[in-house]
Scaffold this motif. Sequence first.
Motif, PDB file in Angstrom:
ATOM      1  N   PRO A 210      23.745  52.665 -14.002  1.00 50.38           N
ATOM      2  CA  PRO A 210      23.874  54.114 -14.166  1.00 50.38           C
ATOM      3  C   PRO A 210      24.165  54.822 -12.835  1.00 50.38           C
ATOM      4  O   PRO A 210      24.943  55.777 -12.794  1.00 50.38           O
ATOM      5  CB  PRO A 210      22.521  54.533 -14.737  1.00 50.38           C
ATOM      6  CG  PRO A 210      22.030  53.312 -15.445  1.00 50.38           C
ATOM      7  CD  PRO A 210      22.513  52.147 -14.613  1.00 50.38           C
ATOM      8  N   ALA A 211      23.573  54.348 -11.740  1.00 47.42           N
ATOM      9  CA  ALA A 211      23.798  54.975 -10.434  1.00 47.42           C
ATOM     10  C   ALA A 211      25.257  54.873  -9.995  1.00 47.42           C
ATOM     11  O   ALA A 211      25.757  55.751  -9.297  1.00 47.42           O
ATOM     12  CB  ALA A 211      22.897  54.333  -9.379  1.00 47.42           C
ATOM     13  N   ASP A 212      25.954  53.806 -10.403  1.00 47.94           N
ATOM     14  CA  ASP A 212      27.371  53.636 -10.063  1.00 47.94           C
ATOM     15  C   ASP A 212      28.294  54.252 -11.109  1.00 47.94           C
ATOM     16  O   ASP A 212      29.505  54.233 -10.967  1.00 47.94           O
ATOM     17  CB  ASP A 212      27.713  52.156  -9.880  1.00 47.94           C
ATOM     18  CG  ASP A 212      27.296  51.614  -8.525  1.00 47.94           C
ATOM     19  OD1 ASP A 212      27.001  52.411  -7.613  1.00 47.94           O
ATOM     20  OD2 ASP A 212      27.274  50.375  -8.375  1.00 47.94           O
ATOM     21  N   GLY A 213      27.727  54.765 -12.185  1.00 45.14           N
ATOM     22  CA  GLY A 213      28.501  55.426 -13.231  1.00 45.14           C
ATOM     23  C   GLY A 213      28.153  56.892 -13.292  1.00 45.14           C
ATOM     24  O   GLY A 213      28.621  57.696 -12.500  1.00 45.14           O
ATOM     25  N   TYR A 214      27.274  57.244 -14.240  1.00 48.36           N
ATOM     26  CA  TYR A 214      26.856  58.627 -14.422  1.00 48.36           C
ATOM     27  C   TYR A 214      25.335  58.685 -14.419  1.00 48.36           C
ATOM     28  O   TYR A 214      24.704  58.589 -15.475  1.00 48.36           O
ATOM     29  CB  TYR A 214      27.426  59.181 -15.731  1.00 48.36           C
ATOM     30  CG  TYR A 214      28.925  59.166 -15.731  1.00 48.36           C
ATOM     31  CD1 TYR A 214      29.626  60.170 -15.088  1.00 48.36           C
ATOM     32  CD2 TYR A 214      29.625  58.130 -16.326  1.00 48.36           C
ATOM     33  CE1 TYR A 214      31.004  60.146 -15.051  1.00 48.36           C
ATOM     34  CE2 TYR A 214      31.010  58.104 -16.289  1.00 48.36           C
ATOM     35  CZ  TYR A 214      31.692  59.116 -15.655  1.00 48.36           C
ATOM     36  OH  TYR A 214      33.054  59.091 -15.599  1.00 48.36           O
ATOM     37  N   PRO A 215      24.714  58.831 -13.243  1.00 47.89           N
ATOM     38  CA  PRO A 215      23.254  58.802 -13.150  1.00 47.89           C
ATOM     39  C   PRO A 215      22.564  59.798 -14.085  1.00 47.89           C
ATOM     40  O   PRO A 215      21.503  59.506 -14.618  1.00 47.89           O
ATOM     41  CB  PRO A 215      22.975  59.158 -11.689  1.00 47.89           C
ATOM     42  CG  PRO A 215      24.234  58.891 -10.962  1.00 47.89           C
ATOM     43  CD  PRO A 215      25.348  59.053 -11.954  1.00 47.89           C
ATOM     44  N   GLU A 216      23.181  60.963 -14.279  1.00 53.21           N
ATOM     45  CA  GLU A 216      22.596  61.985 -15.148  1.00 53.21           C
ATOM     46  C   GLU A 216      23.240  62.008 -16.530  1.00 53.21           C
ATOM     47  O   GLU A 216      22.988  62.904 -17.316  1.00 53.21           O
ATOM     48  CB  GLU A 216      22.726  63.364 -14.484  1.00 53.21           C
ATOM     49  CG  GLU A 216      22.009  63.456 -13.138  1.00 53.21           C
ATOM     50  CD  GLU A 216      20.531  63.095 -13.248  1.00 53.21           C
ATOM     51  OE1 GLU A 216      19.857  63.571 -14.178  1.00 53.21           O
ATOM     52  OE2 GLU A 216      20.060  62.314 -12.386  1.00 53.21           O
ATOM     53  N   GLY A 217      24.099  61.020 -16.810  1.00 48.69           N
ATOM     54  CA  GLY A 217      24.809  60.972 -18.076  1.00 48.69           C
ATOM     55  C   GLY A 217      26.065  61.829 -18.034  1.00 48.69           C
ATOM     56  O   GLY A 217      26.374  62.474 -17.027  1.00 48.69           O
ATOM     57  N   ASN A 218      26.816  61.796 -19.113  1.00 49.25           N
ATOM     58  CA  ASN A 218      28.025  62.597 -19.268  1.00 49.25           C
ATOM     59  C   ASN A 218      28.112  62.955 -20.754  1.00 49.25           C
ATOM     60  O   ASN A 218      28.763  62.241 -21.525  1.00 49.25           O
ATOM     61  CB  ASN A 218      29.258  61.822 -18.801  1.00 49.25           C
ATOM     62  CG  ASN A 218      30.517  62.641 -18.849  1.00 49.25           C
ATOM     63  OD1 ASN A 218      30.626  63.581 -19.629  1.00 49.25           O
ATOM     64  ND2 ASN A 218      31.485  62.281 -18.034  1.00 49.25           N
ATOM     65  N   PRO A 219      27.438  64.018 -21.166  1.00 46.88           N
ATOM     66  CA  PRO A 219      27.377  64.367 -22.588  1.00 46.88           C
ATOM     67  C   PRO A 219      28.743  64.499 -23.252  1.00 46.88           C
ATOM     68  O   PRO A 219      28.898  64.128 -24.418  1.00 46.88           O
ATOM     69  CB  PRO A 219      26.625  65.700 -22.594  1.00 46.88           C
ATOM     70  CG  PRO A 219      25.822  65.686 -21.337  1.00 46.88           C
ATOM     71  CD  PRO A 219      26.666  64.944 -20.332  1.00 46.88           C
ATOM     72  N   ALA A 220      29.743  64.995 -22.537  1.00 45.28           N
ATOM     73  CA  ALA A 220      31.078  65.157 -23.135  1.00 45.28           C
ATOM     74  C   ALA A 220      31.667  63.819 -23.576  1.00 45.28           C
ATOM     75  O   ALA A 220      32.442  63.756 -24.523  1.00 45.28           O
ATOM     76  CB  ALA A 220      32.020  65.844 -22.152  1.00 45.28           C
ATOM     77  N   ALA A 221      31.270  62.731 -22.901  1.00 42.96           N
ATOM     78  CA  ALA A 221      31.759  61.393 -23.257  1.00 42.96           C
ATOM     79  C   ALA A 221      30.747  60.627 -24.100  1.00 42.96           C
ATOM     80  O   ALA A 221      30.980  59.470 -24.442  1.00 42.96           O
ATOM     81  CB  ALA A 221      32.083  60.620 -21.984  1.00 42.96           C
ATOM     82  N   GLY A 222      29.605  61.243 -24.418  1.00 45.30           N
ATOM     83  CA  GLY A 222      28.574  60.570 -25.203  1.00 45.30           C
ATOM     84  C   GLY A 222      27.717  59.620 -24.381  1.00 45.30           C
ATOM     85  O   GLY A 222      27.000  58.792 -24.931  1.00 45.30           O
TER      86      GLY A 222
END
Length: 190
Positions: free
Chosen positions: A160-172
């Motif tokens: 997750p740290a190398d992607g979206y640590p806080e998530g990306n709701p628009a992408a699910g």
Amino acid sequence: MIAALAASTLAFTLAACGSSSDSTESTAPETSATAAAASCPTTAPESGGEAEWTYEGATGKVAVTGSTDTTAPIIDVTTPFSVTETQVHTLQAGDGPVVADSATVSVCYVGVDGRDGSVFDSSYERGTPADFPLNGVVAGFQKAIAGQTVGSTVAVAMTPADGYPEGNPAAGIEKGDTLVFAIKILSAQG
């Protein structure tokens, strides 16, 4: 128009948690003669073949078979899949030049969420490559591509740290999700 919007959304999405530098370079997709002439195959591969990379995560498992000239890749996930360290695997080595850390690349890719195995983005589904600077995308995507050779197909399972640590709701994508990509590097400049 939807495909162009989706490609723009991906470039924005990948860039949203990209480089922490204060670069003023645009993260919008760039068009090159090579990328314009290329396409991403939309045909699903035949099932039953052996995966080119299988990896047991901290939880779950992933099996990836890269694309061919006529078929899209396969990413099979036993969910929930997670990794504690980003893993990069070359599925098929290319014979082109080495991709620099700050290159602008043209790639075909598919991204799968390890939490539920769903595809959250795919240039293969659109049939069109995405073009973007590596210094403007999430760290895991840059780790997967920089240092590879043009023509290579790679797989990455990113923390997750190398992607979206806080998530990306628009992408699910939810906070804490491990992401898996299969990427074909079509060209690189710079």
